[in-house]
Design a protein around this motif. Structure first.
Motif, PDB file in Angstrom:
ATOM      1  N   GLN A   1      56.453  47.896  28.047  1.00 14.70           N
ATOM      2  CA  GLN A   1      56.179  49.133  28.196  1.00 14.70           C
ATOM      3  C   GLN A   1      55.276  49.575  27.444  1.00 14.70           C
ATOM      4  O   GLN A   1      54.218  50.419  28.332  1.00 14.70           O
ATOM      5  N   ARG A   2      54.463  48.649  26.807  1.00 12.67           N
ATOM      6  CA  ARG A   2      52.918  49.084  25.966  1.00 12.67           C
ATOM      7  C   ARG A   2      51.804  48.939  27.672  1.00 12.67           C
ATOM      8  O   ARG A   2      50.697  48.741  26.860  1.00 12.67           O
ATOM      9  N   ILE A   3      51.998  47.207  27.759  1.00  9.39           N
ATOM     10  CA  ILE A   3      50.758  46.888  28.679  1.00  9.39           C
ATOM     11  C   ILE A   3      51.192  48.030  29.986  1.00  9.39           C
ATOM     12  O   ILE A   3      49.829  48.250  30.245  1.00  9.39           O
ATOM     13  N   VAL A   4      52.577  48.591  30.670  1.00  5.34           N
ATOM     14  CA  VAL A   4      51.877  49.274  31.285  1.00  5.34           C
ATOM     15  C   VAL A   4      51.723  50.404  31.285  1.00  5.34           C
ATOM     16  O   VAL A   4      50.588  51.216  31.388  1.00  5.34           O
ATOM     17  N   ALA A   5      51.746  51.111  29.807  1.00  9.43           N
ATOM     18  CA  ALA A   5      51.023  52.520  29.212  1.00  9.43           C
ATOM     19  C   ALA A   5      48.862  52.003  29.185  1.00  9.43           C
ATOM     20  O   ALA A   5      48.456  52.806  30.267  1.00  9.43           O
ATOM     21  N   THR A   6      48.310  50.471  28.889  1.00  5.74           N
ATOM     22  CA  THR A   6      47.528  50.318  29.734  1.00  5.74           C
ATOM     23  C   THR A   6      47.011  50.226  30.255  1.00  5.74           C
ATOM     24  O   THR A   6      45.981  50.968  30.874  1.00  5.74           O
ATOM     25  N   LYS A   7      47.414  50.396  31.617  1.00 13.94           N
ATOM     26  CA  LYS A   7      47.703  49.782  32.540  1.00 13.94           C
ATOM     27  C   LYS A   7      47.789  51.602  33.429  1.00 13.94           C
ATOM     28  O   LYS A   7      46.276  51.378  34.179  1.00 13.94           O
ATOM     29  N   LYS A   8      48.480  52.261  33.236  1.00 14.50           N
ATOM     30  CA  LYS A   8      48.531  53.452  33.535  1.00 14.50           C
ATOM     31  C   LYS A   8      47.648  54.243  32.840  1.00 14.50           C
ATOM     32  O   LYS A   8      46.702  55.143  33.364  1.00 14.50           O
ATOM     33  N   ALA A   9      47.199  54.164  31.478  1.00 12.41           N
ATOM     34  CA  ALA A   9      45.253  54.903  31.478  1.00 12.41           C
ATOM     35  C   ALA A   9      44.334  54.176  32.306  1.00 12.41           C
ATOM     36  O   ALA A   9      43.438  54.424  31.974  1.00 12.41           O
ATOM     37  N   GLY A  10      44.638  53.733  33.611  1.00  7.66           N
ATOM     38  CA  GLY A  10      43.023  53.196  34.296  1.00  7.66           C
ATOM     39  C   GLY A  10      42.669  51.511  33.745  1.00  7.66           C
ATOM     40  O   GLY A  10      41.564  52.112  34.456  1.00  7.66           O
ATOM     41  N   ASN A  11      42.962  50.721  33.102  1.00  5.47           N
ATOM     42  CA  ASN A  11      42.141  49.879  32.691  1.00  5.47           C
ATOM     43  C   ASN A  11      42.623  48.874  33.401  1.00  5.47           C
ATOM     44  O   ASN A  11      44.022  49.159  34.112  1.00  5.47           O
ATOM     45  N   ASP A  12      42.354  48.114  34.030  1.00  3.23           N
ATOM     46  CA  ASP A  12      42.758  46.799  34.016  1.00  3.23           C
ATOM     47  C   ASP A  12      43.447  45.650  33.213  1.00  3.23           C
ATOM     48  O   ASP A  12      42.873  45.540  31.940  1.00  3.23           O
ATOM     49  N   VAL A  13      44.542  45.082  33.557  1.00  2.00           N
ATOM     50  CA  VAL A  13      45.039  44.314  32.471  1.00  2.00           C
ATOM     51  C   VAL A  13      45.575  42.730  32.207  1.00  2.00           C
ATOM     52  O   VAL A  13      45.802  42.728  33.118  1.00  2.00           O
ATOM     53  N   VAL A  14      44.255  41.589  31.192  1.00  2.00           N
ATOM     54  CA  VAL A  14      45.003  40.300  31.305  1.00  2.00           C
ATOM     55  C   VAL A  14      46.082  40.622  29.558  1.00  2.00           C
ATOM     56  O   VAL A  14      45.521  40.955  28.612  1.00  2.00           O
ATOM     57  N   VAL A  15      46.738  39.847  30.329  1.00  2.00           N
ATOM     58  CA  VAL A  15      48.256  39.505  28.802  1.00  2.00           C
ATOM     59  C   VAL A  15      48.174  38.411  28.264  1.00  2.00           C
ATOM     60  O   VAL A  15      48.599  37.314  29.800  1.00  2.00           O
ATOM     61  N   VAL A  16      47.902  37.681  27.324  1.00  2.00           N
ATOM     62  CA  VAL A  16      48.162  35.907  27.022  1.00  2.00           C
ATOM     63  C   VAL A  16      49.410  36.188  26.139  1.00  2.00           C
ATOM     64  O   VAL A  16      49.486  36.997  25.424  1.00  2.00           O
ATOM     65  N   VAL A  17      50.102  35.128  26.871  1.00  2.00           N
ATOM     66  CA  VAL A  17      51.075  35.335  25.970  1.00  2.00           C
ATOM     67  C   VAL A  17      51.714  33.925  24.988  1.00  2.00           C
ATOM     68  O   VAL A  17      51.443  32.981  25.542  1.00  2.00           O
ATOM     69  N   SER A  18      52.230  34.513  23.703  1.00  2.00           N
ATOM     70  CA  SER A  18      53.238  32.528  23.388  1.00  2.00           C
ATOM     71  C   SER A  18      54.371  32.700  23.618  1.00  2.00           C
ATOM     72  O   SER A  18      55.007  33.649  24.319  1.00  2.00           O
ATOM     73  N   ALA A  19      54.953  31.867  22.810  1.00  2.00           N
ATOM     74  CA  ALA A  19      56.787  31.230  23.530  1.00  2.00           C
ATOM     75  C   ALA A  19      56.652  32.428  22.630  1.00  2.00           C
ATOM     76  O   ALA A  19      56.811  32.297  21.029  1.00  2.00           O
ATOM     77  N   MET A  20      58.487  32.203  23.420  1.00  2.00           N
ATOM     78  CA  MET A  20      59.549  33.539  22.215  1.00  2.00           C
ATOM     79  C   MET A  20      59.552  33.098  20.553  1.00  2.00           C
ATOM     80  O   MET A  20      59.811  32.205  20.512  1.00  2.00           O
ATOM     81  N   GLY A  21      59.650  33.459  19.825  1.00  2.00           N
ATOM     82  CA  GLY A  21      60.280  33.552  18.759  1.00  2.00           C
ATOM     83  C   GLY A  21      60.435  31.870  18.083  1.00  2.00           C
ATOM     84  O   GLY A  21      58.528  31.419  17.807  1.00  2.00           O
ATOM     85  N   ASP A  22      61.256  31.575  18.032  1.00  2.00           N
ATOM     86  CA  ASP A  22      61.482  30.012  17.213  1.00  2.00           C
ATOM     87  C   ASP A  22      61.709  29.075  18.553  1.00  2.00           C
ATOM     88  O   ASP A  22      61.797  28.237  18.289  1.00  2.00           O
TER      89      ASP A  22
END
Lengths: 424, 424
Positions: free
Chosen positions: B24-45
């Protein structure tokens, strides 16, 4: 020195102990002087766990991302297997489908292999390394997206790599000893088949024998790769799936019938009261084809002269049942049929054997055996080396056992038939 | 329209609910008119679980295979995140490090980024897609093997991609609100730092502040990429890490001291009775360097005239303690030292601030504060914008609090110092 491709399924690498055991087997093959390429599936329930995770974030995940997710499964098993081999003192390198050169089309979730360019595998073999390759996955031509091959994918990866590397044999390991004349859970006297032709194995696979996927056998036949189906839990010889010429040369006294397969996964749809006009049947099957439903058997009754209408019945995977019914209901007005009947309590029994080509009377014996067991036949379909009948699902076990016995396939008898010429 | 690179750590995507919230946070950033690239780590443990699996099959897994295994972790999280975004109606595509063009050297487990060629990311952005990229991983130049970047890897991936894509900002999300003047668990009055220079952040990171890894800050400084450190659990502004010229321009009344960092992870080794000859110290540190041990602080006492011998003390990560001791013991005869002393009950406190360049007396105030708290200083080291001291580990909390207070960093006071000029 032979080049051997081995494929281990999810149950063979279910946990660390299994992985270590498989590693020992691979190392033994290497030590015997062979080059070894191993294709591995995801461990045990990994794929199901990943699908669960996907469902938790999205009811209908995009196919591209589902493929990206699921390919993590083989990545884990192949790396662990390479580590276990290294721990036994042998060099092993793992490769993703993409790294191994498995090039596919872009149909995520059911990609087809277009080409295999195993340059990195060849180079690693030349350096003395054992190669571990992720099954079930590839990379799409052009877009270079990660793809999965769908059902039977790991077996197909193994055979495709064996073909591209010109391997001497493709060994498919699972938790059963080979291909049997019938499901041993139904027919305890069922016997392991030592050699079977590609054609017969194809008919077995298409008729519900789950040990090898149709697609993998088709690939092996096209490139003439011998498949050795065997158990990762024993050292016994399993079943060789080879070109028919290799069988006829070796075993003069080949059995007429190779085996009896059965399938409980199909359902039957009857389209009732179809106007008996040219093209109506074509319309029905075009609609089903557009809904991407694979039809198996089709029976059309002679139309009743009084009404000018006929019934058309066909079988299909019961998982496609709802899709097929709603696709047909959409064209009910256009075709003008009266109603649809759906029955998923059916089962299919198939008799397979290249020998039936030259032995008349097989059909009569088969039907007599089933009738003698008090089982009613609902539909019939035949190929050159197969006869299939549809019966009530509850009658499957009885009918399989009866057919198995009628063709002298039970263990004691079979020894005589197959090995009769040698006196063993 | 801005191009924003966002990085979410393992705790931000620990389970399906977290993944959906981040989406949701990423989509909000996109909707605000930005190009978005997300870098993600592995989940939790996930990474720890995979390491456990590796240990079950091999006590010393080959680094290449460990990298292959661990990269499955980000593959899972990035695919799930892309699915969750798609479920919100936005196009998202996930890319492995290799697909994103993260080219590294071949040092498995601690690879360095050599080049970033984000052609596929750029193309996907141009088509309006949100791009999800696996952190922590790349592909080696030449051998094209999968590599991992080691500690701080995902942050570094994010900054490197931001640099290669010429992004406007790199947002690093975690579960804390930003960079604080001290660890709030020790100093409850610690305050979030609104802006800090790369140089100060580097000193903070090197001094034990865990929020950003040294390597990522170095990369950002080299390419002048503004980093915004913030919490994925709130919408609050976090800490901006920027070029010092951007700070001096904006905030005339900059605090002399940015913060107080501490580090409990080091140990101290004292080499007792080293002959006071030219080159003996060099031999000691060459031996340690060959054992790949990073030395932090070094102190050499004046040699006692009577014996012609001296003591050399240094600090190092306590995880390297045993390796260092055995490397030194091997050259005991050659160097001729008397004995080794090892102490891992030490701690380091560092005062960081670009303002100390132009404000004399900072050192005196710092030492007086620590002495006033009854804490003994064992070692001292300084840079242009940092003073570090080693104390007993049990004295860390007391000493940090005392220093924080002495430099008027406690929340009420600091408002006056930092915002004095604006009257807020």
């Amino acid at each position: 020195m032979a080049l051997i491709v081995q494929k281990y399924g999810g149950s063979s690498v279910a946990d660390a102990e299994c992985v270590k055991r498989v590693a020992q087997r691979i190392v033994a093959t290497k030590k015997a002087g062979n080059d070894v390429v191993v294709v591995v599936s995801a461990m045990g329930d990994t794929t199901d766990d990943l699908i669960d995770k996907a469902e938790q974030v999205s009811p209908l995940p995009p196919a591209r991302e589902l493929d990206m997710l699921l390919t993590a499964g083989e990545r884990i098993s192949m790396a662990l297997l390479a580590m276990a081999i290294a721990n036994l003192g042998h060099e092993a390198r793992s490769f993703t489908g993409s790294q191994a050169g498995v090039i596919t089309d872009g149909a995520h979730g059911k990609a087809k292999i277009i080409d295999v360019t195993p340059g990195r595998i060849r180079a690693a073999l030349d350096e003395g390394s054992i190669c571990i390759v992720a099954g079930f996955q590839g990379v799409s031509q052009g877009t270079k997206d990660i793809t999965t091959l769908g059902r039977g994918g790991s077996d197909t990866t193994a055979v495709a790599l064996a073909a591209a590397l010109n391997a001497d044999v493709c060994e498919i390991y699972s938790d059963v000893d080979g291909v049997f004349t019938a499901d041993p859970r139904i027919v305890p006297a069922a016997r392991k088949i030592p050699r079977i032709s590609y054609e017969e194995m194809l008919e077995m696979a298409a008729s519900g024998a789950k040990i090898l996927h149709l697609r993998c056998v088709e690939y092996a036949r096209r490139y003439n790769i011998p498949i050795h189906v065997r158990s990762s839990f024993s050292q016994k010889e399993g079943t060789w799936v080879v070109d028919s010429s290799d069988i006829e040369g070796h075993e003069m006294e080949q059995a007429i019938i190779s085996g009896v397969a059965h399938d409980r996964s199909e359902a039957k749809i009857t389209v009732v009261g179809v106007p008996d006009k040219v093209g109506e049947a074509a319309t029905i099957f075009r609609v089903l084809s557009e809904a991407e439903i694979n039809i198996d058997m089709i029976v059309q009754n002679v139309s009743a002269a009084s009404t000018g209408r006929t019934d058309i019945s066909f079988t299909l995977p019961s998982s496609d049942g709802q899709t097929a019914l709603s696709a047909l209901n959409k064209v009910k007005e256009r075709i003008g049929f009266e109603s649809l009947r759906y029955d998923d309590r059916i089962g299919k029994i198939s008799l397979i054997g290249a020998g039936m080509r030259s032995h008349p009377g097989v059909t009569a014996t088969f039907f007599a055996a089933i009738a003698g067991a008090g089982v009613n036949i609902e539909m019939i379909s035949t190929s050159e080396i197969r006869i299939s009948v549809v019966v009530a699902q509850d009658d499957i076990d009885t009918a399989v056992a009866a057919a198995h016995r009628a063709f002298d396939l039970d263990a004691d008898q079979v020894e005589a038939v197959v090995y009769g010429g040698t006196g063993r």
